[in-house]
Design a protein around this motif. Sequence first.
Motif, PDB file in Angstrom:
ATOM      1  N   MET A   1      73.406  19.545  33.167  1.00  0.00           N
ATOM      2  CA  MET A   1      72.225  18.779  32.778  1.00  0.00           C
ATOM      3  C   MET A   1      71.158  19.740  32.276  1.00  0.00           C
ATOM      4  O   MET A   1      71.109  20.898  32.669  1.00  0.00           O
ATOM      5  N   ALA A   2      70.263  19.237  31.457  1.00  0.00           N
ATOM      6  CA  ALA A   2      69.136  20.029  30.947  1.00  0.00           C
ATOM      7  C   ALA A   2      68.226  20.438  32.096  1.00  0.00           C
ATOM      8  O   ALA A   2      68.398  20.002  33.224  1.00  0.00           O
ATOM      9  N   ASP A   3      67.242  21.265  31.787  1.00  0.00           N
ATOM     10  CA  ASP A   3      66.320  21.740  32.804  1.00  0.00           C
ATOM     11  C   ASP A   3      65.737  20.592  33.607  1.00  0.00           C
ATOM     12  O   ASP A   3      65.365  19.556  33.067  1.00  0.00           O
ATOM     13  N   LYS A   4      65.606  20.842  34.901  1.00  0.00           N
ATOM     14  CA  LYS A   4      65.005  19.852  35.799  1.00  0.00           C
ATOM     15  C   LYS A   4      63.523  19.720  35.469  1.00  0.00           C
ATOM     16  O   LYS A   4      62.830  20.717  35.283  1.00  0.00           O
ATOM     17  N   LEU A   5      63.039  18.500  35.398  1.00  0.00           N
ATOM     18  CA  LEU A   5      61.624  18.257  35.162  1.00  0.00           C
ATOM     19  C   LEU A   5      60.844  18.399  36.463  1.00  0.00           C
ATOM     20  O   LEU A   5      61.330  17.988  37.528  1.00  0.00           O
ATOM     21  N   LEU A   6      59.651  18.966  36.386  1.00  0.00           N
ATOM     22  CA  LEU A   6      58.719  18.931  37.508  1.00  0.00           C
ATOM     23  C   LEU A   6      58.432  17.456  37.773  1.00  0.00           C
ATOM     24  O   LEU A   6      58.086  16.712  36.852  1.00  0.00           O
ATOM     25  N   THR A   7      58.587  17.008  39.005  1.00  0.00           N
ATOM     26  CA  THR A   7      58.426  15.601  39.328  1.00  0.00           C
ATOM     27  C   THR A   7      57.228  15.404  40.248  1.00  0.00           C
ATOM     28  O   THR A   7      57.177  15.974  41.339  1.00  0.00           O
ATOM     29  N   VAL A   8      56.276  14.605  39.768  1.00  0.00           N
ATOM     30  CA  VAL A   8      55.022  14.364  40.474  1.00  0.00           C
ATOM     31  C   VAL A   8      54.899  12.870  40.757  1.00  0.00           C
ATOM     32  O   VAL A   8      55.198  12.047  39.893  1.00  0.00           O
ATOM     33  N   VAL A   9      54.456  12.532  41.965  1.00  0.00           N
ATOM     34  CA  VAL A   9      54.130  11.152  42.309  1.00  0.00           C
ATOM     35  C   VAL A   9      52.637  11.099  42.591  1.00  0.00           C
ATOM     36  O   VAL A   9      52.080  11.974  43.260  1.00  0.00           O
ATOM     37  N   ILE A  10      51.969  10.080  42.058  1.00  0.00           N
ATOM     38  CA  ILE A  10      50.543   9.864  42.282  1.00  0.00           C
ATOM     39  C   ILE A  10      50.400   8.660  43.198  1.00  0.00           C
ATOM     40  O   ILE A  10      51.065   7.633  42.996  1.00  0.00           O
ATOM     41  N   THR A  11      49.549   8.783  44.209  1.00  0.00           N
ATOM     42  CA  THR A  11      49.379   7.684  45.154  1.00  0.00           C
ATOM     43  C   THR A  11      48.734   6.474  44.501  1.00  0.00           C
ATOM     44  O   THR A  11      48.065   6.578  43.472  1.00  0.00           O
ATOM     45  N   MET A  12      48.899   5.331  45.142  1.00  0.00           N
ATOM     46  CA  MET A  12      48.166   4.130  44.754  1.00  0.00           C
ATOM     47  C   MET A  12      46.682   4.427  44.972  1.00  0.00           C
ATOM     48  O   MET A  12      46.328   5.202  45.855  1.00  0.00           O
ATOM     49  N   PRO A  13      45.787   3.826  44.179  1.00  0.00           N
ATOM     50  CA  PRO A  13      44.368   4.128  44.332  1.00  0.00           C
ATOM     51  C   PRO A  13      43.785   3.712  45.683  1.00  0.00           C
ATOM     52  O   PRO A  13      42.811   4.298  46.140  1.00  0.00           O
ATOM     53  N   ASP A  14      44.369   2.719  46.330  1.00  0.00           N
ATOM     54  CA  ASP A  14      43.912   2.336  47.660  1.00  0.00           C
ATOM     55  C   ASP A  14      45.100   2.415  48.607  1.00  0.00           C
ATOM     56  O   ASP A  14      46.012   3.193  48.375  1.00  0.00           O
ATOM     57  N   ASN A  15      45.144   1.609  49.627  1.00  0.00           N
ATOM     58  CA  ASN A  15      46.230   1.671  50.595  1.00  0.00           C
ATOM     59  C   ASN A  15      47.555   1.278  49.966  1.00  0.00           C
ATOM     60  O   ASN A  15      47.634   0.263  49.275  1.00  0.00           O
ATOM     61  N   ALA A  16      48.562   2.074  50.212  1.00  0.00           N
ATOM     62  CA  ALA A  16      49.916   1.709  49.815  1.00  0.00           C
ATOM     63  C   ALA A  16      50.511   0.854  50.927  1.00  0.00           C
ATOM     64  O   ALA A  16      50.102   0.968  52.081  1.00  0.00           O
ATOM     65  N   PRO A  17      51.467   0.001  50.598  1.00  0.00           N
ATOM     66  CA  PRO A  17      52.089  -0.798  51.660  1.00  0.00           C
ATOM     67  C   PRO A  17      52.854   0.097  52.629  1.00  0.00           C
ATOM     68  O   PRO A  17      53.414   1.116  52.242  1.00  0.00           O
ATOM     69  N   GLY A  18      52.845  -0.266  53.895  1.00  0.00           N
ATOM     70  CA  GLY A  18      53.572   0.494  54.908  1.00  0.00           C
ATOM     71  C   GLY A  18      52.843   1.764  55.292  1.00  0.00           C
ATOM     72  O   GLY A  18      51.642   1.908  55.091  1.00  0.00           O
ATOM     73  N   ASP A  19      53.579   2.701  55.853  1.00  0.00           N
ATOM     74  CA  ASP A  19      53.022   3.984  56.299  1.00  0.00           C
ATOM     75  C   ASP A  19      53.041   4.957  55.119  1.00  0.00           C
ATOM     76  O   ASP A  19      54.064   5.570  54.816  1.00  0.00           O
ATOM     77  N   GLU A  20      51.902   5.092  54.466  1.00  0.00           N
ATOM     78  CA  GLU A  20      51.816   5.915  53.257  1.00  0.00           C
ATOM     79  C   GLU A  20      52.145   7.380  53.534  1.00  0.00           C
ATOM     80  O   GLU A  20      52.879   8.021  52.776  1.00  0.00           O
ATOM     81  N   ALA A  21      51.614   7.922  54.629  1.00  0.00           N
ATOM     82  CA  ALA A  21      51.880   9.325  54.954  1.00  0.00           C
ATOM     83  C   ALA A  21      53.368   9.568  55.176  1.00  0.00           C
ATOM     84  O   ALA A  21      53.924  10.566  54.717  1.00  0.00           O
ATOM     85  N   GLU A  22      54.027   8.646  55.854  1.00  0.00           N
ATOM     86  CA  GLU A  22      55.464   8.785  56.100  1.00  0.00           C
ATOM     87  C   GLU A  22      56.242   8.723  54.791  1.00  0.00           C
ATOM     88  O   GLU A  22      57.176   9.503  54.575  1.00  0.00           O
ATOM     89  N   ARG A  23      55.871   7.820  53.900  1.00  0.00           N
ATOM     90  CA  ARG A  23      56.559   7.732  52.608  1.00  0.00           C
ATOM     91  C   ARG A  23      56.374   9.029  51.818  1.00  0.00           C
ATOM     92  O   ARG A  23      57.310   9.524  51.192  1.00  0.00           O
ATOM     93  N   ILE A  24      55.169   9.591  51.849  1.00  0.00           N
ATOM     94  CA  ILE A  24      54.918  10.862  51.159  1.00  0.00           C
ATOM     95  C   ILE A  24      55.787  11.965  51.760  1.00  0.00           C
ATOM     96  O   ILE A  24      56.411  12.745  51.031  1.00  0.00           O
ATOM     97  N   ARG A  25      55.858  12.027  53.094  1.00  0.00           N
ATOM     98  CA  ARG A  25      56.711  13.041  53.757  1.00  0.00           C
ATOM     99  C   ARG A  25      58.173  12.881  53.337  1.00  0.00           C
ATOM    100  O   ARG A  25      58.855  13.862  53.050  1.00  0.00           O
ATOM    101  N   LEU A  26      58.656  11.637  53.317  1.00  0.00           N
ATOM    102  CA  LEU A  26      60.055  11.390  52.936  1.00  0.00           C
ATOM    103  C   LEU A  26      60.302  11.759  51.478  1.00  0.00           C
ATOM    104  O   LEU A  26      61.345  12.330  51.153  1.00  0.00           O
ATOM    105  N   MET A  27      59.350  11.439  50.598  1.00  0.00           N
ATOM    106  CA  MET A  27      59.494  11.810  49.186  1.00  0.00           C
ATOM    107  C   MET A  27      59.615  13.321  49.042  1.00  0.00           C
ATOM    108  O   MET A  27      60.531  13.830  48.389  1.00  0.00           O
ATOM    109  N   LEU A  28      58.665  14.033  49.638  1.00  0.00           N
ATOM    110  CA  LEU A  28      58.654  15.494  49.501  1.00  0.00           C
ATOM    111  C   LEU A  28      59.851  16.130  50.209  1.00  0.00           C
ATOM    112  O   LEU A  28      60.413  17.107  49.721  1.00  0.00           O
ATOM    113  N   GLY A  29      60.233  15.565  51.337  1.00  0.00           N
ATOM    114  CA  GLY A  29      61.368  16.098  52.085  1.00  0.00           C
ATOM    115  C   GLY A  29      62.708  15.870  51.412  1.00  0.00           C
ATOM    116  O   GLY A  29      63.698  16.528  51.736  1.00  0.00           O
ATOM    117  N   SER A  30      62.748  14.940  50.451  1.00  0.00           N
ATOM    118  CA  SER A  30      64.011  14.615  49.766  1.00  0.00           C
ATOM    119  C   SER A  30      64.467  15.724  48.819  1.00  0.00           C
ATOM    120  O   SER A  30      65.632  15.778  48.441  1.00  0.00           O
TER     121      SER A  30
END
Length: 194
Positions: A1-30
């Motif tokens: 495959m071609a070069d891996k793209l830098l992948t960035v996620v931007i939070t919702m402007p207010d509260n995200a559904p569920g546990d936002e901090a946990e979702r961020i940890r899971l995203m980064l930990g993946s």
Amino acid sequence: MADKLLTVVITMPDNAPGDEAERIRLMLGSGMIDRVHIRKPDWSAERIGALIRAVGPEMYRCLSIHSCPELLEAYPGVGYHFSASRPAPVQRPAVLSRSCHTPEEVCLTGAECDYVTLSPVFDSISKHGYRAAVFDIRKEYAATRTALTVALGGVKPEHFGELRSRGYRGAAMLGHAWTTPLQEFLNQLKCYNS
């Protein structure tokens, strides 16, 4: 495959559904997400700081904030994302990025940043009426030294091949990252960016 793209996620402007901090940890930990931008325009510094702490110090180096630069001293390793309306902090953070909306802005930013976001690349998922502008990075910047350019605006993992062909080195997602079930989103990233 071609070069891996830098992948960035931007939070919702207010509260995200569920546990936002946990979702961020899971995203980064993946290993599929490189950075998460905490963009909470109406939140106080105290509330943003609480979210940073909830994500945890082991993840600070993968976080950037869009406001409250006074928090950078309290949370070493956290990056900062600025724009024409929000200047860069006086002291350069670990990672510095900037919002751009024209190729000219990217060229003016030059190499002062680690990366810039350029938007809207596709019709926005989270901002109704925010329509795509066609930017071909290879044509626009052939003779200039610029920061790594990250596509923003309506981006989904299925667009990654097209982004590579247009010269982008990264992809930032907001709407798709938060409206798609987490495991499905991570599987899409694995399919299109491994």
